[in-house]
Design a protein around this motif. Structure first.
Motif, PDB file in Angstrom:
ATOM      1  N   LEU A  83       0.857  -1.178   0.000  1.00 34.66           N
ATOM      2  CA  LEU A  83       0.000   0.000   0.000  1.00 34.66           C
ATOM      3  C   LEU A  83       0.897   1.233   0.000  1.00 34.66           C
ATOM      4  CD1 LEU A  83      -2.467  -1.143   2.822  1.00 34.66           C
ATOM      5  CD2 LEU A  83      -2.946  -1.124   0.369  1.00 34.66           C
ATOM      6  N   GLN A  84       0.893   1.956  -1.093  1.00 32.14           N
ATOM      7  CA  GLN A  84       1.771   3.127  -1.211  1.00 32.14           C
ATOM      8  C   GLN A  84       0.960   4.356  -1.558  1.00 32.14           C
ATOM      9  OE1 GLN A  84       4.837   2.952  -4.237  1.00 32.14           O
ATOM     10  NE2 GLN A  84       6.143   4.360  -3.079  1.00 32.14           N
ATOM     11  N   LEU A  85       1.052   5.362  -0.689  1.00 36.76           N
ATOM     12  CA  LEU A  85       0.383   6.635  -0.930  1.00 36.76           C
ATOM     13  C   LEU A  85       1.220   7.479  -1.886  1.00 36.76           C
ATOM     14  CD1 LEU A  85      -0.909   7.670   2.616  1.00 36.76           C
ATOM     15  CD2 LEU A  85      -2.297   7.147   0.608  1.00 36.76           C
ATOM     16  N   THR A  86       0.623   7.868  -2.982  1.00 36.29           N
ATOM     17  CA  THR A  86       1.337   8.636  -3.995  1.00 36.29           C
ATOM     18  C   THR A  86       0.778  10.048  -4.096  1.00 36.29           C
ATOM     19  OG1 THR A  86      -0.190   8.009  -5.762  1.00 36.29           O
ATOM     20  CG2 THR A  86       1.661   6.503  -5.314  1.00 36.29           C
ATOM     21  N   ASP A  87       1.424  10.841  -4.909  1.00 37.50           N
ATOM     22  CA  ASP A  87       0.968  12.204  -5.135  1.00 37.50           C
ATOM     23  C   ASP A  87      -0.436  12.205  -5.734  1.00 37.50           C
ATOM     24  OD1 ASP A  87       1.940  15.164  -5.306  1.00 37.50           O
ATOM     25  OD2 ASP A  87       1.034  14.764  -7.266  1.00 37.50           O
ATOM     26  N   GLU A  88      -0.709  11.239  -6.604  1.00 38.67           N
ATOM     27  CA  GLU A  88      -2.035  11.156  -7.232  1.00 38.67           C
ATOM     28  C   GLU A  88      -3.116  10.880  -6.193  1.00 38.67           C
ATOM     29  OE1 GLU A  88       0.664   9.650  -8.328  1.00 38.67           O
ATOM     30  OE2 GLU A  88       1.009  10.769 -10.189  1.00 38.67           O
ATOM     31  N   HIS A  89      -2.807  10.031  -5.227  1.00 34.44           N
ATOM     32  CA  HIS A  89      -3.777   9.732  -4.170  1.00 34.44           C
ATOM     33  C   HIS A  89      -4.078  10.988  -3.353  1.00 34.44           C
ATOM     34  CE1 HIS A  89      -2.205   5.382  -4.436  1.00 34.44           C
ATOM     35  NE2 HIS A  89      -3.385   5.447  -5.041  1.00 34.44           N
ATOM     36  N   ALA A  90      -3.032  11.703  -2.962  1.00 33.77           N
ATOM     37  CA  ALA A  90      -3.220  12.913  -2.160  1.00 33.77           C
ATOM     38  C   ALA A  90      -4.011  13.960  -2.941  1.00 33.77           C
ATOM     39  CB  ALA A  90      -1.869  13.477  -1.727  1.00 33.77           C
ATOM     40  N   ALA A  91      -3.741  14.066  -4.237  1.00 37.56           N
ATOM     41  CA  ALA A  91      -4.437  15.050  -5.072  1.00 37.56           C
ATOM     42  C   ALA A  91      -5.920  14.737  -5.198  1.00 37.56           C
ATOM     43  CB  ALA A  91      -3.789  15.101  -6.459  1.00 37.56           C
ATOM     44  N   PRO A  94     -10.556  15.264  -1.164  1.00 38.24           N
ATOM     45  CA  PRO A  94     -11.223  16.566  -1.094  1.00 38.24           C
ATOM     46  C   PRO A  94     -10.446  17.516  -0.189  1.00 38.24           C
ATOM     47  CG  PRO A  94     -12.756  14.761  -0.647  1.00 38.24           C
ATOM     48  CD  PRO A  94     -11.390  14.160  -0.633  1.00 38.24           C
ATOM     49  N   LYS A  95     -10.515  18.788  -0.456  1.00 37.76           N
ATOM     50  CA  LYS A  95      -9.749  19.764   0.318  1.00 37.76           C
ATOM     51  C   LYS A  95     -10.183  19.810   1.784  1.00 37.76           C
ATOM     52  CE  LYS A  95      -7.151  20.976  -3.061  1.00 37.76           C
ATOM     53  NZ  LYS A  95      -5.756  20.471  -3.079  1.00 37.76           N
ATOM     54  N   HIS A  96     -11.418  19.405   2.064  1.00 37.99           N
ATOM     55  CA  HIS A  96     -11.887  19.436   3.451  1.00 37.99           C
ATOM     56  C   HIS A  96     -11.489  18.182   4.226  1.00 37.99           C
ATOM     57  CE1 HIS A  96     -15.172  17.042   1.578  1.00 37.99           C
ATOM     58  NE2 HIS A  96     -15.146  16.421   2.741  1.00 37.99           N
ATOM     59  N   CYS A  97     -10.903  17.211   3.534  1.00 40.73           N
ATOM     60  CA  CYS A  97     -10.537  15.947   4.170  1.00 40.73           C
ATOM     61  C   CYS A  97      -9.474  16.188   5.253  1.00 40.73           C
ATOM     62  CB  CYS A  97     -10.015  14.958   3.130  1.00 40.73           C
ATOM     63  SG  CYS A  97      -9.505  13.360   3.825  1.00 40.73           S
ATOM     64  N   VAL A  98      -9.596  15.453   6.357  1.00 39.56           N
ATOM     65  CA  VAL A  98      -8.599  15.502   7.431  1.00 39.56           C
ATOM     66  C   VAL A  98      -7.961  14.125   7.537  1.00 39.56           C
ATOM     67  CG1 VAL A  98      -8.151  15.937   9.873  1.00 39.56           C
ATOM     68  CG2 VAL A  98      -9.943  17.229   8.681  1.00 39.56           C
ATOM     69  N   VAL A  99      -6.632  14.091   7.556  1.00 34.67           N
ATOM     70  CA  VAL A  99      -5.892  12.838   7.671  1.00 34.67           C
ATOM     71  C   VAL A  99      -5.360  12.713   9.093  1.00 34.67           C
ATOM     72  CG1 VAL A  99      -3.915  11.489   6.848  1.00 34.67           C
ATOM     73  CG2 VAL A  99      -5.253  12.879   5.238  1.00 34.67           C
ATOM     74  N   TYR A 100      -5.665  11.581   9.727  1.00 33.42           N
ATOM     75  CA  TYR A 100      -5.209  11.323  11.090  1.00 33.42           C
ATOM     76  C   TYR A 100      -4.204  10.174  11.097  1.00 33.42           C
ATOM     77  CZ  TYR A 100      -9.235  14.089  12.681  1.00 33.42           C
ATOM     78  OH  TYR A 100     -10.149  15.102  12.895  1.00 33.42           O
ATOM     79  N   THR A 101      -3.146  10.354  11.858  1.00 39.39           N
ATOM     80  CA  THR A 101      -2.162   9.294  12.058  1.00 39.39           C
ATOM     81  C   THR A 101      -1.537   9.504  13.421  1.00 39.39           C
ATOM     82  OG1 THR A 101      -0.215   8.192  11.112  1.00 39.39           O
ATOM     83  CG2 THR A 101      -0.275  10.590  10.986  1.00 39.39           C
ATOM     84  N   GLY A 102      -0.716   8.549  13.858  1.00 40.37           N
ATOM     85  CA  GLY A 102      -0.046   8.732  15.145  1.00 40.37           C
ATOM     86  C   GLY A 102       1.090   9.716  15.013  1.00 40.37           C
ATOM     87  N   MET A 103       1.995   9.417  14.085  1.00 42.91           N
ATOM     88  CA  MET A 103       3.124  10.304  13.798  1.00 42.91           C
ATOM     89  C   MET A 103       3.400  10.249  12.308  1.00 42.91           C
ATOM     90  SD  MET A 103       6.242   7.949  15.311  1.00 42.91           S
ATOM     91  CE  MET A 103       5.374   7.573  16.825  1.00 42.91           C
ATOM     92  N   ALA A 104       3.832  11.352  11.747  1.00 47.85           N
ATOM     93  CA  ALA A 104       4.048  11.425  10.303  1.00 47.85           C
ATOM     94  C   ALA A 104       5.500  11.716   9.981  1.00 47.85           C
ATOM     95  CB  ALA A 104       3.155  12.498   9.690  1.00 47.85           C
ATOM     96  N   LYS A 105       6.048  10.954   9.055  1.00 48.08           N
ATOM     97  CA  LYS A 105       7.400  11.211   8.578  1.00 48.08           C
ATOM     98  C   LYS A 105       7.347  12.323   7.521  1.00 48.08           C
ATOM     99  CE  LYS A 105       9.523   6.865   9.778  1.00 48.08           C
ATOM    100  NZ  LYS A 105      10.487   5.816   9.376  1.00 48.08           N
ATOM    101  N   PRO A 106       8.495  12.902   7.195  1.00 49.26           N
ATOM    102  CA  PRO A 106       8.523  14.035   6.258  1.00 49.26           C
ATOM    103  C   PRO A 106       7.802  13.759   4.941  1.00 49.26           C
ATOM    104  CG  PRO A 106      10.644  13.839   7.331  1.00 49.26           C
ATOM    105  CD  PRO A 106       9.831  12.661   7.780  1.00 49.26           C
ATOM    106  N   TYR A 107       7.895  12.519   4.418  1.00 50.25           N
ATOM    107  CA  TYR A 107       7.234  12.210   3.143  1.00 50.25           C
ATOM    108  C   TYR A 107       5.747  12.537   3.219  1.00 50.25           C
ATOM    109  CZ  TYR A 107       5.317   9.547  -0.789  1.00 50.25           C
ATOM    110  OH  TYR A 107       4.643   9.183  -1.933  1.00 50.25           O
ATOM    111  N   LEU A 108       5.091  12.034   4.253  1.00 45.40           N
ATOM    112  CA  LEU A 108       3.651  12.233   4.385  1.00 45.40           C
ATOM    113  C   LEU A 108       3.324  13.699   4.661  1.00 45.40           C
ATOM    114  CD1 LEU A 108       0.862  10.869   4.475  1.00 45.40           C
ATOM    115  CD2 LEU A 108       1.201  10.523   6.928  1.00 45.40           C
TER     116      LEU A 108
END
Length: 299
Positions: A83-91, A94-108
């Motif tokens: 499972l790889q998050l790419t630029d296309e996935h992020a694009a 929706p702009k109102h979407c909120v992404v939650y994680t425990g900790m994020a590395k610089p890539y994310l």
């Protein structure tokens, strides 16, 4: 209630199951990505592949505690595919979407910032981190007991770092009768350690404090147990590194010296996934509900 909110999960471990159940209970629309090998699917949840089409109407995206690696790969014990998050996935989010994680590395962080997607790191919150320290400490004690032939009571133990986990760990070890010394950097931390009846020292002097250590617990997420420090340890010393990968230990040199060194990130998910999952679920459901109300008020 989370009625009308589309929550998507990408990957994770057993902790995510508690969060999924909570979202379904609160009437959210739930999509599971990277859960192909999950034996039973929850009523009210739909399994989908990772694609831009799936993400285009997601209100909330929930990632594992460690969001992704340095290449965007998301871990999942329930999926054999990458499972790889790419630029296309992020694009596609929706702009109102909120992404939650425990900790994020610089890539994310950079990926979501580029597309102006809000990112919330749960372990940056004191409430989550403090609650999460409870199963972390219990797991750390379990690892020490399993990997030594001495009691914690009376053992010479070093705790490196005095954050949420370091403080809880030092307090628990002290209560169990260990001879605890805590390495910290800041004067206020040194003062607090002293006030707790525990011996403090500055981490710059670490090399002077390891010569009789039975167990060393590290919580510092940078290289602190260097070859120079490990060279001063007895061969019987056990190192338990609780920091996020790659930890703060020179594992290569420890192995060369015959010193057992264990990297044990994500202990809560290993030793108490239900409790750890409920901690995350309760906080997430509250944050999602609060964000949804704010969004409604501004539209």
């Amino acid at each position: 209630m989370l009625t009308g909110i589309h929550v998507a999960f990408i990957g994770g471990d057993a902790r995510q199951l508690e969060v999924i159940k909570k979202c379904i209970q609160l009437d959210a629309t739930v999509t599971l990505i990277g859960f192909d090998n999950l034996e039973s699917i929850y009523t009210g949840a739909t399994r989908r592949p990772l694609s831009c089409d799936v993400l285009k109407d997601v209100d909330v995206l929930i990632l594992p505690i460690v969001g992704s690696d340095d290449n965007g790969v998301v871990d999942s014990i329930f999926c054999s595919k990458t499972l790889q998050l790419t630029d296309e996935h992020a694009a596609s989010l929706p702009k109102h979407c909120v992404v939650y994680t425990g900790m994020a590395k610089p890539y994310l962080q950079k990926l979501l910032s580029k597309h102006q997607i809000t990112l919330v790191e749960l372990l940056e919150r004191d409430d989550v981190a403090i609650y999460n320290s409870i199963p972390t400490v219990e797991g750390a004690l379990m690892m020490a007991i399993q990997n030594t032939d001495i009691t914690i009571h009376g053992a010479n133990i070093l705790v490196l770092g005095f954050g949420r986990v370091g403080m809880s760990l030092a307090r628990s070890l002290h209560a169990l009768g260990a001879r605890v010394r805590v390495g910290a950097n800041h004067p206020e931390q040194i003062a607090r350690i002293y006030e707790m009846g525990i011996t403090p020292f500055h981490t710059a002097e670490l090399k002077l404090h390891v010569s009789n250590a039975d167990v060393v617990f590290n919580t510092v997420p940078q290289l602190i147990l260097t070859a120079e420090v490990i060279a001063q340890m007895p061969q019987s010393t056990l190192i338990i590194d609780l920091a996020s990968k790659p930890g703060g230990t020179d594992f290569r040199y420890a192995e060369r010296r015959g010193i057992k060194a264990l990297l044990t990130p994500s202990l809560p998910g290993m030793v108490a996934p239900k409790t750890a999952g409920r901690i995350i679920a309760n906080t997430l459901s509250r944050l999602i509900s609060e964000h949804s109300k704010k969004r409604e008020e501004t539209t």
